[in-house]
Design a protein around this motif. Structure first.
Motif, PDB file in Angstrom:
ATOM      1  N   PRO A  56      13.032 -11.931  12.636  1.00  0.00           N
ATOM      2  CA  PRO A  56      12.860 -12.768  11.442  1.00  0.00           C
ATOM      3  C   PRO A  56      11.451 -13.340  11.309  1.00  0.00           C
ATOM      4  N   ALA A  57      10.737 -13.457  12.433  1.00  0.00           N
ATOM      5  CA  ALA A  57       9.384 -14.025  12.373  1.00  0.00           C
ATOM      6  C   ALA A  57       8.346 -13.007  11.939  1.00  0.00           C
ATOM      7  N   ALA A  58       8.706 -11.768  11.904  1.00  0.00           N
ATOM      8  CA  ALA A  58       7.749 -10.727  11.532  1.00  0.00           C
ATOM      9  C   ALA A  58       7.402 -10.856  10.051  1.00  0.00           C
ATOM     10  N   PRO A  59       6.143 -10.549   9.692  1.00  0.00           N
ATOM     11  CA  PRO A  59       5.741 -10.669   8.294  1.00  0.00           C
ATOM     12  C   PRO A  59       6.337  -9.547   7.439  1.00  0.00           C
ATOM     13  N   VAL A  60       6.326  -9.768   6.140  1.00  0.00           N
ATOM     14  CA  VAL A  60       6.703  -8.714   5.200  1.00  0.00           C
ATOM     15  C   VAL A  60       5.547  -7.726   5.130  1.00  0.00           C
ATOM     16  N   VAL A  61       5.859  -6.454   5.264  1.00  0.00           N
ATOM     17  CA  VAL A  61       4.825  -5.409   5.333  1.00  0.00           C
ATOM     18  C   VAL A  61       4.968  -4.483   4.136  1.00  0.00           C
ATOM     19  N   ARG A  62       3.810  -4.103   3.571  1.00  0.00           N
ATOM     20  CA  ARG A  62       3.824  -3.131   2.459  1.00  0.00           C
ATOM     21  C   ARG A  62       2.979  -1.929   2.857  1.00  0.00           C
ATOM     22  N   TRP A  63       3.620  -0.769   2.766  1.00  0.00           N
ATOM     23  CA  TRP A  63       2.956   0.508   3.076  1.00  0.00           C
ATOM     24  C   TRP A  63       2.887   1.305   1.785  1.00  0.00           C
ATOM     25  N   ALA A  64       1.691   1.684   1.378  1.00  0.00           N
ATOM     26  CA  ALA A  64       1.515   2.433   0.130  1.00  0.00           C
ATOM     27  C   ALA A  64       0.804   3.739   0.449  1.00  0.00           C
ATOM     28  N   ALA A  65       1.429   4.857   0.050  1.00  0.00           N
ATOM     29  CA  ALA A  65       0.874   6.179   0.365  1.00  0.00           C
ATOM     30  C   ALA A  65       0.698   6.981  -0.917  1.00  0.00           C
ATOM     31  N   ARG A  66      -0.358   7.817  -0.897  1.00  0.00           N
ATOM     32  CA  ARG A  66      -0.625   8.701  -2.033  1.00  0.00           C
ATOM     33  C   ARG A  66      -0.387  10.142  -1.600  1.00  0.00           C
ATOM     34  N   ASP A  67      -0.246  11.027  -2.572  1.00  0.00           N
ATOM     35  CA  ASP A  67       0.058  12.412  -2.246  1.00  0.00           C
ATOM     36  C   ASP A  67      -1.137  13.173  -1.687  1.00  0.00           C
ATOM     37  N   ASP A  68      -2.322  12.493  -1.548  1.00  0.00           N
ATOM     38  CA  ASP A  68      -3.446  13.152  -0.891  1.00  0.00           C
ATOM     39  C   ASP A  68      -3.419  12.928   0.625  1.00  0.00           C
ATOM     40  N   GLY A  69      -2.369  12.231   1.123  1.00  0.00           N
ATOM     41  CA  GLY A  69      -2.240  12.006   2.564  1.00  0.00           C
ATOM     42  C   GLY A  69      -2.803  10.682   3.029  1.00  0.00           C
ATOM     43  N   SER A  70      -3.327   9.862   2.148  1.00  0.00           N
ATOM     44  CA  SER A  70      -3.888   8.562   2.543  1.00  0.00           C
ATOM     45  C   SER A  70      -2.846   7.464   2.356  1.00  0.00           C
ATOM     46  N   TYR A  71      -3.030   6.361   3.098  1.00  0.00           N
ATOM     47  CA  TYR A  71      -2.102   5.244   2.950  1.00  0.00           C
ATOM     48  C   TYR A  71      -2.811   3.940   3.307  1.00  0.00           C
ATOM     49  N   THR A  72      -2.231   2.838   2.844  1.00  0.00           N
ATOM     50  CA  THR A  72      -2.717   1.492   3.192  1.00  0.00           C
ATOM     51  C   THR A  72      -1.534   0.688   3.708  1.00  0.00           C
ATOM     52  N   VAL A  73      -1.815  -0.274   4.581  1.00  0.00           N
ATOM     53  CA  VAL A  73      -0.790  -1.181   5.097  1.00  0.00           C
ATOM     54  C   VAL A  73      -1.307  -2.600   4.924  1.00  0.00           C
ATOM     55  N   THR A  74      -0.510  -3.449   4.272  1.00  0.00           N
ATOM     56  CA  THR A  74      -0.908  -4.837   4.063  1.00  0.00           C
ATOM     57  C   THR A  74       0.281  -5.748   4.322  1.00  0.00           C
ATOM     58  N   GLU A  75      -0.014  -6.993   4.645  1.00  0.00           N
ATOM     59  CA  GLU A  75       1.014  -8.014   4.739  1.00  0.00           C
ATOM     60  C   GLU A  75       1.082  -8.740   3.406  1.00  0.00           C
ATOM     61  N   VAL A  76       2.296  -9.049   2.952  1.00  0.00           N
ATOM     62  CA  VAL A  76       2.466  -9.697   1.651  1.00  0.00           C
ATOM     63  C   VAL A  76       3.237 -10.998   1.847  1.00  0.00           C
ATOM     64  N   PRO A  77       3.153 -11.903   0.898  1.00  0.00           N
ATOM     65  CA  PRO A  77       3.854 -13.189   1.030  1.00  0.00           C
ATOM     66  C   PRO A  77       5.370 -12.998   1.152  1.00  0.00           C
ATOM     67  N   LEU A  78       6.013 -13.863   1.892  1.00  0.00           N
ATOM     68  CA  LEU A  78       7.458 -13.811   2.101  1.00  0.00           C
ATOM     69  C   LEU A  78       8.210 -13.895   0.785  1.00  0.00           C
ATOM     70  N   ALA A  79       7.633 -14.570  -0.195  1.00  0.00           N
ATOM     71  CA  ALA A  79       8.317 -14.739  -1.482  1.00  0.00           C
ATOM     72  C   ALA A  79       8.534 -13.411  -2.199  1.00  0.00           C
ATOM     73  N   GLU A  80       7.718 -12.415  -1.889  1.00  0.00           N
ATOM     74  CA  GLU A  80       7.862 -11.115  -2.547  1.00  0.00           C
ATOM     75  C   GLU A  80       9.045 -10.321  -1.995  1.00  0.00           C
ATOM     76  N   HIS A  81       9.533 -10.680  -0.789  1.00  0.00           N
ATOM     77  CA  HIS A  81      10.681  -9.985  -0.211  1.00  0.00           C
ATOM     78  C   HIS A  81      11.369 -10.951   0.747  1.00  0.00           C
ATOM     79  N   PRO A  82      12.056 -11.971   0.198  1.00  0.00           N
ATOM     80  CA  PRO A  82      12.571 -13.060   1.050  1.00  0.00           C
ATOM     81  C   PRO A  82      13.710 -12.639   1.983  1.00  0.00           C
TER      82      PRO A  82
END
Length: 623
Positions: free
Chosen positions: A157-183
């Motif tokens: 439960p203490a772990a942050p909300v994580v967002r992984w975004a990938a494109r079809d060219d094989g690249s991706y980004t990983v970011t932490e987002v506020p808890l309110a976006e995925h409570p």
């Protein structure tokens, strides 16, 4: 911006002044992978159709819920809800499952081939999961240019909300987002449609979600932002309680018509615990060829795997179409068919045994339904009975064969006729059937598929039954000879007739037999027919091939045209004083007997028939 998998640079061989130097010490290298090409390969060529992206999304959601239940005994999957929202350009699916931490995102989503089922905490319960999160998610690239996964871990439960975004060219980004976006714990996957794709239209998503996930034990809804549509209909119809057997049968009949497109002739329950199989086999209401490719509907842990499985039942059971669910059989890499291994072979045999038991039960308890079934699928039962002595013994009283006593069963026929003669082909049977019947000789037509094998199996079931292959001598020996005086009077006619038919390798004899309406009978055997075919091929071949054919010449007995002296027409022909006209009449009798035998015509036969017909016309039109 990062790539799906971290790769080290390969060591390069040294060079001197542009001249390559051969290495003498082996060095370690790492494959250089074009990730964009790999993503294209997996997402566009591993799967037969883009529509499987819905299945992969549902699999991931249900697996996440299953994983959370394993970690939290108080978490009940049956009470959970997976929501899908699609508007044509975007699709979002949200599940209250186990979720992912930052480390799990890198491990499972950024490594091709990674799978949440390899997590040590849930490896022992692998059979509870439907798919593989890593590879399965790539299927979404068949319809989407961007995939975004937003997740909150239920295990931490203490772990942050994580967002992984990938494109079809094989690249991706990983970011932490506020808890309110995925409570709440769980995962949301969002797809952004490729340009020109319409796979994310709400109606299409509803249809695909219902096709793949209607039996899932978790409630699935699909909406376009308005009122959601519930696509689940669990438990499977064949596992539900019904007020009466009739109500259950009617419900299954309706299901078959809706899903498979035909009203079944009957329904067979299937239950194979060793393979985790439960389901039903629907008997086709119409005859089908044994070579027809079957299409069985297979669910894996309640998720539709394929509706075109062709390796689920034995080949002889081509008259059924199955709908099953299994939790033990292995899917192929694309999860669109079953892996044909030893487990599937065992399951296939077990399903075959249950279909066999159903047939035996009908024979013992419900003859009316059995006759209705055999009227459509007798060929399939005959195919099975060849290899199953018990079923053969049970089914022989119900199977019908073409015989000189009409269409009847073999046990009754064998009691009336001894020995039982077996005609090897339809042509052989047809040429002797009327005469054999009139002489009281029992002949079975063995020219139809499987019939000869079943007739030959009779002595194994009843040692008192004798089965013999039909030979021309059997029929000719039963025909009555004419008296000596008559034969002497016919000698010149017979000599002229034999000379006329010598060109087609046929002898002429006179006998008396019934029925009187049959003027002539053509008798020959397979050896004589093969020899005639060889001689015809020799006559048409070049010198080399003709010499080869001449070297294999056999002295086979010639065919016989047996004239029936009891027939008035034959007696009148024998009394014709004009040798030319009598010869033409004999040729016509041969042609009629040849056509009655249904044998293929040789070129010499065709020429003879044409000549006799034209000669008769000429005689009739003479002034």
């Amino acid at each position: 911006m990062r790539r799906f998998a971290s790769l080290t640079d390969a060591e390069r061989p040294p060079s001197e002044a542009g001249r390559a130097v051969v290495e003498t010490t082996p060095t370690s290298h790492t494959f250089q992978v074009d990730l964009r090409g790999l993503v294209d390969l997996l997402s566009h060529h591993l799967y037969s159709s883009p529509k499987v992206y819905v299945r992969e999304l549902l699999q991931n959601a249900v697996d996440a819920i299953t994983a959370r239940a394993l970690a939290d005994p108080e978490f009940r999957p049956a009470d959970q809800h997976v929501a899908v929202v699609a508007d044509g350009k975007r699709l979002r699916i949200t599940d209250p499952g186990v979720g992912l931490t930052l480390a799990e995102v890198h491990k499972l989503l950024a490594t091709i081939g990674g799978s949440s089922k390899r997590d040590e905490e849930i490896e022992g319960a692998r059979r509870d999961f439907l798919g593989q999160f890593g590879i399965g998610l790539l299927a979404c690239f068949t319809v989407a240019s961007v995939i975004t996964v937003t997740s909150r871990s239920a295990k931490d439960p203490a772990a942050p909300v994580v967002r992984w975004a990938a494109r079809d060219d094989g690249s991706y980004t990983v970011t932490e987002v506020p808890l309110a976006e995925h409570p709440e714990p769980g995962t949301t996957v969002e797809l952004e449609a490729r340009r020109g794709e319409d796979w994310l239209r709400p109606k299409r998503v509803v249809d695909l979600a219902r096709e793949y996930g209607s039996l899932l034990p978790v409630r699935i809804t699909v909406s376009d932002g308005g009122t959601p549509v519930d696509v689940t209909d669990a438990p499977p119809l064949w596992e539900r309680e019904h007020p009466t057997p009739t109500a259950r049968r009617l419900a299954l009949n309706s299901y078959c018509e809706t899903v498979l497109g035909f009203p079944p002739l009957d329904v067979i329950d299937l239950d194979v615990p060793l393979a985790g199989i439960k389901g039903v086999a629907f008997v086709l209401p119409h005859a089908t060829s044994p070579s027809t490719r079957p299409a069985h509907r297979v669910h894996l842990k309640k998720m539709l795997l394929t509706d075109t499985a062709d390796n689920l039942v034995p080949e002889w059971a081509f008259f059924v179409r199955c709908v099953i669910d299994t939790d033990a059989l292995r899917p192929t890499a694309s999860r669109e068919s079953l892996y044909d291994d030893e487990a599937l072979a065992v399951a296939r045999d077990a399903i075959g045994a249950q279909i066999r038991e159903w047939i035996s039960r009908l024979a013992a308890e419900d003859p009316t339904r059995l006759e209705a079934f055999l009227a459509v699928h007798e060929l399939g039962v005959k195919a099975l009975a060849r290899h199953d002595p018990e079923l053969l013994a049970a089914m022989l009283p119900w199977l019908r064969f073409e015989t000189t006593a009409g269409h009847t069963n073999l046990p009754d026929f064998a009691r009336a006729y001894q020995p039982v003669y077996l005609a090897a082909s339809v042509e052989e049977y047809r040429q002797v059937a009327p005469i054999a019947a009139a002489q009281g000789i029992g002949v079975v037509n063995g020219g139809y598929t499987y019939d000869a094998e079943l007739v030959q199996a009779l002595p194994r079931l009843d040692p008192q039954v004798k089965v013999e292959n039909l030979q021309p001598g059997v029929i000719s020996a039963s025909l009555d000879p004419v008296d000596t005086g008559t034969e002497l009077a016919l000698r010149s006619f017979l000599n002229a007739a034999k000379a006329r038919l010598d060109a087609v390798d046929v002898d002429v004899v006179v006998r008396e037999f019934n029925p009187v309406s049959v003027p002539a009978l053509l008798l020959d055997d397979r050896e004589s027919r093969r020899e005639r075919q060889r001689a015809e091929a020799e006559a048409q071949a070049d010198d080399l091939w003709g010499g080869i054919l001449a070297s294999i010449k056999q002295h086979a007995p010639r065919a016989q045209l047996v004239l029936n002296h009891r027939n008035p027409t034959v007696r009148r022909i024998a009394g014709i004083g004009d040798p030319q006209l009598a010869g033409t009449a004999v040729e016509s009798l041969y042609g009629q007997a040849l056509l009655m035998s249904h044998r293929p015509l040789r070129s010499a036969d065709t020429a003879l028939l044409n000549r006799s017909f034209m000669n008769l016309l000429e005689h009739i039109t003479q002034d």
